[in-house]
Design an enzyme around this catalytic site. Structure first.
Site, PDB file in Angstrom:
ATOM      1  N   HIS A  89      54.212  59.453 -15.372  1.00  0.00           N
ATOM      2  CA  HIS A  89      55.132  60.207 -14.402  1.00  0.00           C
ATOM      3  C   HIS A  89      54.578  60.296 -13.181  1.00  0.00           C
ATOM      4  CE1 HIS A  89      58.223  63.097 -13.270  1.00  0.00           C
ATOM      5  NE2 HIS A  89      57.033  63.771 -12.583  1.00  0.00           N
ATOM      6  N   ASP A 168      65.296  73.289 -18.985  1.00  0.00           N
ATOM      7  CA  ASP A 168      64.886  72.779 -17.493  1.00  0.00           C
ATOM      8  C   ASP A 168      66.527  72.524 -16.744  1.00  0.00           C
ATOM      9  OD1 ASP A 168      62.864  71.677 -15.838  1.00  0.00           O
ATOM     10  OD2 ASP A 168      64.127  69.818 -16.031  1.00  0.00           O
ATOM     11  N   ARG A 175      66.799  76.656  -9.321  1.00  0.00           N
ATOM     12  CA  ARG A 175      65.374  76.607  -8.276  1.00  0.00           C
ATOM     13  C   ARG A 175      65.865  75.874  -7.130  1.00  0.00           C
ATOM     14  NH1 ARG A 175      61.101  73.389 -11.289  1.00  0.00           N
ATOM     15  NH2 ARG A 175      60.389  73.364  -9.567  1.00  0.00           N
ATOM     16  N   SER A 190      58.590  72.214 -15.560  1.00  0.00           N
ATOM     17  CA  SER A 190      59.678  71.264 -15.535  1.00  0.00           C
ATOM     18  C   SER A 190      59.411  69.818 -15.739  1.00  0.00           C
ATOM     19  CB  SER A 190      60.339  71.421 -14.142  1.00  0.00           C
ATOM     20  OG  SER A 190      61.461  70.750 -13.981  1.00  0.00           O
ATOM     21  N   LYS A 194      59.906  67.821 -20.163  1.00  0.00           N
ATOM     22  CA  LYS A 194      60.638  66.559 -20.137  1.00  0.00           C
ATOM     23  C   LYS A 194      59.844  65.554 -21.076  1.00  0.00           C
ATOM     24  CE  LYS A 194      62.517  66.449 -16.135  1.00  0.00           C
ATOM     25  NZ  LYS A 194      62.150  67.812 -15.550  1.00  0.00           N
TER      26      LYS A 194
END
Length: 470
Positions: A89, A168, A175, A190, A194
């Site tokens: 990620h 989320d 947000r 967040s 995931k």
């Protein structure tokens, strides 16, 4: 929640966080369940997010929030595939396209890569938008289809389903609308909720720092990296984080199709000009993935295995098979240039001779966005799950760079070629790009390392020992 405990009320938890107190695991689970199940109003959730943003979250609260969000909906179980599941990620940047390289490379080296990705928002591009520039490529798969692609190809890049981490989706949307995005605890929860919902055994985090990163300051990027590693490790997933440079676009393209094309060139063993940083970073990230997946005794050996997968064509084979299996037309790769059909094209020429001394990469990202390659906002109206409500982007818009930081340019020579949807968009994009680049008589004084720091579990926990609130 135990049956003999007192009933919880959202306003009490808002007040508690407002006053600087820490919430318990049970209280956080109550809030997350209320977000996922719509039993707590959006106004109350927004108030709690603002209180958390102002007061901060403890490391323990962040871990509890991450796990509760991970468990708020359906989860993917890759264990049936019989291979170690590893993912990567990135915290986002301009021209950041390493997913198209590391996923097939790692899969070619024997791990399975279940990659759940996102879309463009703000100055950064989106992996899914780039993939959808390939005609027919489906990013919205059910978990059953996701598993079938992984079983066939070893890698799959898809969007978040409506049932995966629903808390989320609610909290991030709030947000975004209440100016509570830039809190490392909320960002950590967040991102990781995931990723961990994909049942990963290992995770490699690419945390950007520099002028094009969400966390521009190095100390903020270090704190986020350490927090994510410690949180994911506490949840049972082996994790490392690399701090990487985003002081200029990664590779020589930023857009949608042109980024896919650049990666296909690299997968074919080609070495395009100004793509070496993209190639090297992808090999480093893939090396760590291969190592965490148990296929290499060290990340360095993993990187050598990754380079071999590029050289022998096995990574290219995985990528093509993944595209084909997910409905994409692999025929468009026969002639990369012929498929590229931008509406408006213009070359930005150097306005003086000298060296590219500095690039405001966030400003460059906005220039890319203004070409039509990105988006400004998400449509939150009720729409079919296939589209998830995102405004469309132009697959052929974007920017190709002919000069990068430290390069010498001559007056009138090309710095970049821009592709836009309309003349009006082109005018704004050119103006933004020119303002973002500084030409000087001397080159930059020092080279910036591509990877400046690596956090593992031990170093992350040591870093966080003195951090009370995040």
């Amino acid at each position: 929640m135990p049956s003999n405990s007192a009933p919880m009320h959202p306003v009490d938890l808002i007040r508690k966080k407002r006053d600087g107190e820490s919430l318990t695991n049970e209280e956080i689970r109550f809030l997350v369940a209320g977000a996922a199940g719509s039993s707590i109003s959006l106004e109350q959730l927004a108030a709690w997010l603002m209180a958390a943003w102002i007061r901060g979250l403890s490391v323990e609260e962040t871990r509890a929030l991450t796990v509760a969000m991970r468990d708020s909906g359906e989860k993917f179980d890759p264990s049936r595939l019989g291979k170690t599941a590893v993912d990567k990620h990135s915290t986002g940047g301009v021209g950041d396209k390493t997913s198209f390289l590391v996923a097939p490379i790692a899969a070619a080296c024997g791990v399975v890569v279940p990659m759940i990705s996102g879309r463009a928002l703000g100055h950064t591009g989106g992996t899914l938008d780039k993939l959808e520039s390939i005609p027919g490529y489906r990013t919205a798969l059910s978990l059953r289809e996701f598993e079938a692609v992984l079983e066939t190809c070893g890698a799959s890049i898809v969007s978040q389903t409506l049932t995966l981490v629903p808390a989320d989706r609610v909290l991030y949307g709030l947000r975004d609308r209440t100016a509570t995005v830039e809190n490392v605890g909320l960002i950590c929860a967040s991102i990781l909720s995931k990723k961990l919902a994909a049942g990963l055994n290992g995770l490699v985090l690419d945390v950007k720092t520099g002028s094009g990163a969400f966390m521009r300051r190095r100390e903020d990027a270090e704190r986020l990296a350490a927090l994510m590693v410690a949180t994911a490790e506490a949840a049972g997933t082996r994790t490392v984080a690399l701090l990487t440079d985003m002081g200029q676009p990664l590779g020589h393209t930023a857009g949608n199709w042109i980024e896919v094309a650049e990666c296909v060139e690299l997968l074919r063993g080609e070495r395009p000009a100004h793509s070496e940083d993209l190639r090297q970073l992808s090999l480093i990230l893939a090396g760590w993935m291969i190592h965490l997946g148990g296929k290499a005794p060290s990340p360095e050996i993993g990187s050598r295995m990754a380079e071999a997968a590029l050289s022998d064509g096995s990574a290219l084979g995985v990528f093509m098979k993944m595209v084909d299996t997910q409905g994409g037309d692999v025929g468009v790769f026969d002639d990369l240039a012929a498929f590229h059909r931008p509406d408006v094209t213009r070359v930005l020429a150097a306005w003086e001779s000298g060296f590219i001394a500095d690039m405001d990469t966030t400003a460059i990202g906005w220039a890319v966005q203004r070409t039509g390659a990105g988006r400004e906002a998400r449509d939150t109206s009720e729409v079919p799950a296939e589209s998830l409500g995102w405004e469309p982007v132009d697959p052929h818009a974007g920017i190709v760079y002919h000069a990068r930081r430290g390069d010498r340019v001559e007056k009138g020579g090309p710095i970049a070629t821009l592709y836009a949807t309309s003349e009006a968009q082109m005018e704004e994009a050119v103006g933004r790009l020119r303002a973002a680049i500084r030409i000087a008589d001397e080159p930059p004084s020092a080279a910036v390392p591509l990877v400046s720091r690596v956090f593992d579990r031990k170093s992350a926990e040591a870093f966080l020992q003195n951090a009370v609130k995040v």
